[in-house]
Design an enzyme around this catalytic site. Sequence first.
Site, PDB file in Angstrom:
ATOM      1  CG  HIS A  82      63.066 -56.659 -27.160  1.00 29.22           C
ATOM      2  ND1 HIS A  82      62.476 -57.893 -27.137  1.00 29.22           N
ATOM      3  CD2 HIS A  82      64.308 -56.848 -27.658  1.00 29.22           C
ATOM      4  CE1 HIS A  82      63.326 -58.800 -27.615  1.00 29.22           C
ATOM      5  NE2 HIS A  82      64.445 -58.189 -27.934  1.00 29.22           N
ATOM      6  CG  PHE A  90      59.498 -56.150 -29.812  1.00 25.19           C
ATOM      7  CD1 PHE A  90      60.839 -56.358 -30.148  1.00 25.19           C
ATOM      8  CD2 PHE A  90      58.781 -55.207 -30.530  1.00 25.19           C
ATOM      9  CE1 PHE A  90      61.440 -55.645 -31.171  1.00 25.19           C
ATOM     10  CE2 PHE A  90      59.372 -54.494 -31.561  1.00 25.19           C
ATOM     11  CZ  PHE A  90      60.705 -54.706 -31.882  1.00 25.19           C
ATOM     12  CB  SER A 133      65.402 -64.539 -23.197  1.00 29.66           C
ATOM     13  OG  SER A 133      65.864 -65.128 -24.390  1.00 29.66           O
TER      14      SER A 133
HETATM   15  P1  AMP Z   1      67.733 -59.348 -29.000  1.00 26.54           P
HETATM   16  O1  AMP Z   1      66.479 -59.051 -29.741  1.00 26.54           O
HETATM   17  O2  AMP Z   1      67.646 -60.546 -28.103  1.00 26.54           O
HETATM   18  O3  AMP Z   1      68.956 -59.353 -29.891  1.00 26.54           O
HETATM   19  O4  AMP Z   1      67.953 -58.131 -27.996  1.00 26.54           O
HETATM   20  C1  AMP Z   1      67.914 -56.819 -28.426  1.00 26.54           C
HETATM   21  C2  AMP Z   1      68.360 -55.925 -27.287  1.00 26.54           C
HETATM   22  O5  AMP Z   1      67.509 -56.132 -26.174  1.00 26.54           O
HETATM   23  C3  AMP Z   1      69.800 -56.204 -26.811  1.00 26.54           C
HETATM   24  O6  AMP Z   1      70.436 -54.977 -26.476  1.00 26.54           O
HETATM   25  C4  AMP Z   1      69.563 -57.035 -25.580  1.00 26.54           C
HETATM   26  O7  AMP Z   1      70.613 -56.939 -24.628  1.00 26.54           O
HETATM   27  C5  AMP Z   1      68.306 -56.402 -25.043  1.00 26.54           C
HETATM   28  N1  AMP Z   1      67.609 -57.311 -24.134  1.00 26.54           N
HETATM   29  C6  AMP Z   1      67.269 -58.612 -24.348  1.00 26.54           C
HETATM   30  N2  AMP Z   1      66.667 -59.133 -23.261  1.00 26.54           N
HETATM   31  C7  AMP Z   1      66.641 -58.142 -22.327  1.00 26.54           C
HETATM   32  C8  AMP Z   1      66.148 -58.051 -20.987  1.00 26.54           C
HETATM   33  N3  AMP Z   1      65.570 -59.096 -20.380  1.00 26.54           N
HETATM   34  N4  AMP Z   1      66.293 -56.881 -20.346  1.00 26.54           N
HETATM   35  C9  AMP Z   1      66.876 -55.817 -20.939  1.00 26.54           C
HETATM   36  N5  AMP Z   1      67.341 -55.831 -22.196  1.00 26.54           N
HETATM   37  C10 AMP Z   1      67.229 -56.978 -22.880  1.00 26.54           C
END
Ligand code: AMP
EC number: 6.3.2.1
Length: 292
Positions: free
Chosen positions: A43, A39, A191
Amino acid sequence: MGTIRPMKIIHAVHEMQDYSEALRKAGRRIAFVPTMGYFHEGHLDLMREGRKRSDCLVVSIYVNPTQFGASEDLEKYPRNFDRDSQLAEEVGVDVIFFPSNAEMYPVNYQTYVTVEEVTKNLCGLSRPGHFRGVATVCAKLFNMVKPHAAIFGKKDFQQLVTIKRMVADLNMDLEIVGMPTTREKDGLAMSSRNVYLSPEERESALCLSRSLLMARERYDQGERDAGRILQSIKAYIESVPSTRIDYLKICSTTTMQDVQSLDQESVLALAVFVGSTRLIDNHVFGEELNIR
Ligand code: AMP
């Protein structure tokens, strides 16, 4: 209703389904944030939004193998369950759903969801099979968690469009909520993959958010020709050390196909390798861009 304490950790699919079913019978509203863990504030912002919209907030942590290509970073994708569960508890998550691969894809598994047109361009071209994996795992997770609302980040813009399309097309009975991209102070989109960057690469990675700013500025000055905006950004990114453009496009926000003119609602989407790390970012023209 307040948060459920202590925070529950559920591994088994049937247990998650029974738990959600009981909440629904009791008239509780369930919000859901699907994640791959490790996270960051992005997240956590989705979780804060889910918290506001629900009586029970469920977050899944699952690094889904079906959305990774053979040459991608599935094995080395960063993981830290203890840190994640502590952060989740601090923002008021009620349940972490943490299934195993054996629970998600048991022997003889053979069903996949394919969303057609909107997955063909951008990441769909660079990562064949990626959105089939994403749509499949989200459909499965929705059936397990039974949420009233699921919260996604606009940072993965094509993913959000794909999930909205799937939910509409398959008449899934939940609301999909898209949230703005959370950024570091200097503009870099948060990210989990940013941990792969060396200090020099971290500096080069700013070319993504700076490209969005350049495009926004051209748009504000009245430029509506997609080609001219892309050309100037391409030249800029190519001048930044350790970068290689995977794609750089301006697309319709509904079809995800390339557009020539910005007169329809359009998104600048880019994927850039910085060293060996592939980063993505995007900006919908006319929407707020929270970069200074
Ligand atoms: P992930 O764990 O990378 O698969 O992301 C899980 C969720 O978090 C997905 O809906 C992503 O679009 C969202 N997410 C990832 N990075 C960001 C960010 N910088 N800002 C907002 N939401 C994010």
